[in-house]
Write a protein that holds these residues in place. Structure first.
Motif, PDB file in Angstrom:
ATOM      1  N   ILE A 115       0.841  -1.199   0.000  1.00 16.15           N
ATOM      2  CA  ILE A 115       0.000   0.000   0.000  1.00 16.15           C
ATOM      3  C   ILE A 115       0.878   1.251   0.000  1.00 16.15           C
ATOM      4  CG2 ILE A 115      -1.626   1.394   1.373  1.00 16.15           C
ATOM      5  CD1 ILE A 115      -3.039  -0.914   0.051  1.00 16.15           C
TER       6      ILE A 115
ATOM      7  N   THR B 158       0.649   3.823  -3.124  1.00 17.89           N
ATOM      8  CA  THR B 158       0.155   5.156  -2.789  1.00 17.89           C
ATOM      9  C   THR B 158       1.224   6.208  -3.058  1.00 17.89           C
ATOM     10  OG1 THR B 158      -1.217   4.125  -1.085  1.00 17.89           O
ATOM     11  CG2 THR B 158      -0.991   6.511  -0.993  1.00 17.89           C
TER      12      THR B 158
ATOM     13  N   ASP C 197      -3.344   4.798   8.000  1.00 18.93           N
ATOM     14  CA  ASP C 197      -4.173   3.599   8.065  1.00 18.93           C
ATOM     15  C   ASP C 197      -4.817   3.500   9.450  1.00 18.93           C
ATOM     16  OD1 ASP C 197      -5.275   1.125   7.296  1.00 18.93           O
ATOM     17  OD2 ASP C 197      -3.550   0.025   8.064  1.00 18.93           O
TER      18      ASP C 197
ATOM     19  N   LYS D 197     -10.174   1.288   1.374  1.00 19.05           N
ATOM     20  CA  LYS D 197      -9.340   0.351   0.618  1.00 19.05           C
ATOM     21  C   LYS D 197     -10.238  -0.755   0.107  1.00 19.05           C
ATOM     22  CE  LYS D 197      -5.293   0.650   3.662  1.00 19.05           C
ATOM     23  NZ  LYS D 197      -4.460  -0.173   4.548  1.00 19.05           N
ATOM     24  N   PRO D 198     -10.016  -1.263  -1.061  1.00 15.10           N
ATOM     25  CA  PRO D 198      -9.047  -0.793  -2.052  1.00 15.10           C
ATOM     26  C   PRO D 198      -9.546   0.489  -2.698  1.00 15.10           C
ATOM     27  CG  PRO D 198     -10.324  -2.588  -2.980  1.00 15.10           C
ATOM     28  CD  PRO D 198     -10.767  -2.423  -1.549  1.00 15.10           C
TER      29      PRO D 198
END
Length: 135
Positions: free
Chosen positions: A15, A19, A55, A107-108
């Motif tokens: 991720i 990102t 996150d 996410k996703p």
């Protein structure tokens, strides 16, 4: 849009890589961290990030706890924060209301959705920081 410094905090290396690549392609300077404690070196520095993407489920200190700490600190309270998670949209809305996060990203996500949420959050932060916003 001018370049912004963006900090991404996520314990998933994949991720982080994806990102970061998307945001660098969009013209941003990007720093990454695999946990919210280590991220302090990017947050509490002479040039703090313009935006933090964090996150929700993180080791050491969860995303919601980190957001609460940042929003309670005078030095960091105005840094816009996007909460990112695989949780449902309704759960994320509830979490951002409790923490004061500025936006969320489920996410996703697609490249378009990521850049949209980042652009909107940065634009909203700039508008609220404008001297005209306080008049």
């Amino acid at each position: 849009m001018s370049s912004s410094i963006i900090l991404i905090i996520d314990d998933d290396a994949c991720i982080l890589e994806i990102t970061k690549a998307i945001l660098v392609d969009a013209g941003h300077e990007v720093h990454t961290s695999t946990n919210s404690i280590e991220a302090n070196r990017y947050i509490f520095c002479p040039t703090p990030p313009s935006l933090i993407i964090i996150d929700y489920m993180m080791p050491l200190a969860s995303g919601d706890n980190k957001i609460n700490l940042l929003k309670a600190n005078a030095a960091t309270k105005d840094i816009p924060i996007i909460l990112m998670s695989g949780r449902s949209e309704s759960e994320l809305l509830s979490i951002i209301l409790k923490t004061g996060a500025d936006a969320y990203l489920t996410k996703p996500f697609t490249k378009q959705k990521l850049t949209e949420v980042v652009s909107t959050t940065l634009r909203n932060a700039a508008v609220s920081a404008s001297p005209l916003a306080t008049q």
